[in-house]
Design a protein around this motif. Structure first.
Motif, short mmCIF file in Angstrom:
data_model
loop_
_atom_site.label_atom_id
_atom_site.label_comp_id
_atom_site.label_asym_id
_atom_site.label_seq_id
_atom_site.Cartn_x
_atom_site.Cartn_y
_atom_site.Cartn_z
N GLN A 153 50.00 26.25 27.29
CA GLN A 153 50.58 25.86 29.29
C GLN A 153 50.94 27.68 29.57
N ASP A 154 50.58 28.81 28.92
CA ASP A 154 51.72 29.83 29.85
C ASP A 154 49.99 30.50 29.72
N SER A 155 48.49 29.72 28.76
CA SER A 155 47.64 30.75 29.41
C SER A 155 47.53 31.63 30.99
N LYS A 156 47.91 31.24 32.03
CA LYS A 156 47.38 31.67 33.11
C LYS A 156 49.12 32.39 33.60
N PRO A 157 48.16 33.94 34.39
CA PRO A 157 49.49 34.68 34.93
C PRO A 157 50.26 34.05 35.77
N PRO A 158 51.58 34.46 35.55
CA PRO A 158 52.08 33.73 37.81
C PRO A 158 51.22 33.14 38.41
N ALA A 159 51.07 32.74 39.30
CA ALA A 159 50.06 31.66 40.45
C ALA A 159 50.72 32.43 41.18
N LYS A 160 49.48 33.16 42.28
CA LYS A 160 49.62 33.68 43.92
C LYS A 160 48.14 33.35 44.52
N GLY A 161 49.05 32.47 45.56
CA GLY A 161 47.74 31.89 46.52
C GLY A 161 47.25 33.00 47.48
N SER A 162 45.97 32.49 48.10
CA SER A 162 44.67 32.78 48.56
C SER A 162 45.94 34.08 49.59
N VAL A 163 46.69 32.94 50.49
CA VAL A 163 47.12 33.65 51.60
C VAL A 163 47.78 35.18 50.46
N TRP A 164 48.23 34.45 50.01
CA TRP A 164 49.63 35.84 49.03
C TRP A 164 48.17 37.23 48.93
N TRP A 165 46.96 37.09 47.94
CA TRP A 165 46.26 37.91 47.79
C TRP A 165 45.30 38.61 49.05
N ARG A 166 45.18 37.83 50.31
CA ARG A 166 44.11 38.53 51.34
C ARG A 166 44.99 39.69 52.26
N SER A 167 46.38 39.14 52.15
CA SER A 167 47.60 39.75 52.49
C SER A 167 47.65 41.24 51.76
N PHE A 225 42.66 41.71 39.79
CA PHE A 225 42.09 41.89 41.61
C PHE A 225 40.45 41.27 42.23
N LEU A 226 39.44 41.69 41.56
CA LEU A 226 37.97 41.61 41.92
C LEU A 226 37.91 40.67 42.37
N PRO A 227 38.18 39.62 41.49
CA PRO A 227 37.80 37.91 41.56
C PRO A 227 38.15 37.26 43.00
N MET A 228 39.64 38.00 42.51
CA MET A 228 40.40 37.49 44.44
C MET A 228 39.84 38.04 45.47
N ALA A 229 39.48 39.96 45.63
CA ALA A 229 39.10 40.08 46.77
C ALA A 229 37.46 39.75 47.23
N HIS A 230 36.89 39.23 46.24
CA HIS A 230 36.00 38.52 46.26
C HIS A 230 35.71 36.95 46.77
N ASN A 231 36.87 35.98 47.25
CA ASN A 231 37.25 35.44 47.34
C ASN A 231 37.56 35.11 48.92
N CYS A 232 38.24 36.34 48.77
CA CYS A 232 39.01 36.37 49.96
C CYS A 232 37.96 37.46 51.28
N GLY A 233 36.33 37.39 50.67
CA GLY A 233 35.66 38.22 51.81
C GLY A 233 36.68 39.71 51.47
N LEU A 234 36.65 40.28 50.62
CA LEU A 234 36.81 42.04 51.27
C LEU A 234 36.45 43.17 49.60
N THR A 235 35.49 42.05 49.57
CA THR A 235 34.72 43.05 48.47
C THR A 235 34.13 43.88 49.00
N GLY A 236 33.13 44.30 49.39
CA GLY A 236 32.41 45.48 50.40
C GLY A 236 33.77 46.38 50.94
#
Length: 534
Positions: A277-291, A339-350
């Motif tokens: 049950q504790d296999s995932k780090p504290p969840a942060k949504g896409s809005v938080w990651w984009r900001s 953070f790289l997968p989150m950057a990809h999801n937010c379109g910020l990789t480039g």
């Protein structure tokens, strides 16, 4: 020859290879000096022309003979049994076909040598040695996602002897379906664990996600056409377990095997798993990651560190690999794997790749006389975007990027997946002055079609290939085949993740050009100048 009586009435003319006689009586009223002048004209004008023609004809004859010999030699070398009268163009066409066939065969042999010790040849996927090395990597490498799931798929009622052919057909059918399902996830590893068992690792899965995938996998596989000839409904069972970094591979495989036995007790085609049950780090949504990522770019909160690559021949630094971390607003030090997968999801990789390239270029330009070149990992999304490539061209024209100071790294998995789109762009980057490096060699076992077509400087082994290589002959065979395949192309083979002296000594014997890892140095806050190592 003999002349008739009155031979004094004949005028002799020397005409090259011939001697002509003209009867003076046929030329009444002419003076003898006229014949002398006429003979001189023949000697001075026509004789040289005749000799020149003779020599040119002899030279052309020799060239034709030599050309004919060359064609016959080519025919003999490629074992062409050409009939008499065969046109030279046809013979040369057959030569070309033969050469192309030999080149294709050479590529096949190199690929076979490359994967001989890591592949299951019946199913064309990794074997147990391949899988265990990859599992150890995911459990121990901080650059990978720290959690995920491992699935064991076991076919029911194995059929030994001649009937085993049917079992092999069913395994191949399952592999095809699993390949399709795995394509939806960025990081997966598939292999044959034993005669009757397949194994699939999926990085980054949470508890609920691994349950859904296990149930879906059981449903799709049990209904596959490869099981249509089975007499019973019980065709397979699936056991799975979640994993976290720093666990042992033995522990994870044992838990998955225990889950498999539990699934067998639950009935036909069941899937069962142990989920942490504790296999995932504290969840942060896409809005938080984009900001957070946007602010980090504006506030320059992405920090760079440099891991040197050492040459064992020169005992000096070849280059540095740039590693990126995010200093989050709440004080955490977040690795790129998070953070790289989150950057990809937010379109910020480039934007992130642009930021890292420019920052690295400024550091390399501090003292261009003693700098060590840096290699930067570029995401596949950036290279596939025309706007990003236009930006790179502008930076080169303005002098903000010096390509001789930078090498671009791209993972082999992404290169193979998008090779048609990437080939021309990578060649263009090389012509602009960038060195090209392919990393994570050994993570996949597909045919490396890019080997003969891209101007690579070096390739970098995946850490799972290097881990405990002194104890595994299969991994040594893989590396030796890779080094041999690149020997004639001037491409260096570099080991990553070197941690033990025994590993490094074995790699040197196998012909590795350089290595990086904790055995040499931790990631550094600054670049080491060449010639400054102890």
């Amino acid at each position: 020859m003999q002349l008739q009586p009155g031979a004094t009435d004949y005028l002799a003319l020397n005409l090259g290879d011939s001697l002509a006689f003209v009867d003076k009586r046929l030329l009444p009223g002419t003076d003898v000096w006229f014949y002398v002048v006429l003979n001189s004209v023949f000697i001075l004008v026509f004789l040289p022309l005749a000799l020149l023609f003779r020599r040119r004809r002899s030279a052309l004859t020799s060239e034709v003979i030599e050309l004919d010999k060359a064609i016959r030699i080519l025919q003999d070398k490629v074992e062409l049994n050409s009939r008499s009268g065969t046109a030279p163009s046809i013979a040369l066409g057959k030569v070309s076909e033969r050469i192309n066939h030999l080149l294709k065969r050479d590529q096949e042999v190199r690929h076979l040598v490359r994967v001989q010790g890591l592949i299951d040849h019946e199913l064309a996927i990794g074997n147990r040695v391949f899988f265990e090395s990859k599992l150890q990597h995911y459990l121990g490498d901080v650059s990978e996602v720290a959690y995920g799931a491992l699935y064991i798929i076991q076919l029911s009622h194995p059929e030994p002897g001649p009937a085993g052919i049917k079992q092999l057909t069913r395994l191949k059918g399952c592999v095809d379906i699993l390949h399709g399902m795995a394509a939806a996830y960025p990081d997966t590893v598939m292999a044959r664990l034993s005669d009757n068992d397949l194994v699939l690792l999926v990085a980054g899965l949470t508890g609920r996600e691994m349950e859904k995938l296990g149930d879906r996998m059981a449903t799709l596989l049990s209904r596959a056409s490869c099981f249509a000839d089975c007499t019973g409904q019980d065709v397979l069972h699936i056991g799975y377990a979640g994993y976290q970094r720093d666990q042992t591979s033995y522990q994870i495989l044992s838990e998955a095997d225990m889950a498999l036995k539990t699934a067998q007790l639950h009935g036909p085609n069941a899937a069962y798993g142990f989920v942490q049950q504790d296999s995932k780090p504290p969840a942060k949504g896409s809005v938080w990651w984009r900001s957070e990522l946007n602010k980090a770019l504006q506030e320059h909160r992405f920090t760079l560190s440099f891991q040197p690559v050492f040459s064992w021949q020169d005992s000096d630094v070849l280059q540095h690999e740039v590693l990126v971390r995010l200093q989050s607003s709440d004080g955490q030090n977040i690795p790129a794997a998070i953070f790289l997968p989150m950057a990809h999801n937010c379109g910020l990789t480039g934007q992130l790749d642009q930021h890292v390239l420019l920052k690295t270029a400024k550091l390399c330009a501090v003292d261009s006389r003693t700098y060590s070149r840096c290699s930067v990992n570029i995401s596949i999304q950036s290279l596939l975007e025309p706007q990003w490539c236009d930006w790179l061209d502008q930076m080169l024209l303005s002098g903000q990027l010096e390509p001789q100071q930078l090498a671009l790294e791209i993972s082999e998995h992404h290169l193979l997946k998008h090779y048609k789109q990437l080939k021309s762009r990578l060649i263009k980057l090389h012509k602009a002055g960038f060195s090209l490096i392919v990393d994570q060699i050994g993570l996949v076992i597909d045919n490396a079609i890019y080997v003969d077509e891209l101007p690579l400087e070096s390739v970098k082994l995946h850490p799972s290939v290097v881990r405990n290589i002194n104890q595994h002959l299969e991994q040594q065979l893989f590396v030796r085949g890779l080094v041999s395949g690149y020997a004639g192309k001037g491409v260096k083979v570099i080991a990553t993740g070197v941690e033990l002296e025994e590993e490094w000594l074995t790699l040197q014997k196998l012909g590795i050009a350089g290595g990086q890892g904790f055995y040499f140095s931790q990631p550094l806050n600054q670049i080491i100048a060449q010639g400054q190592t102890q």
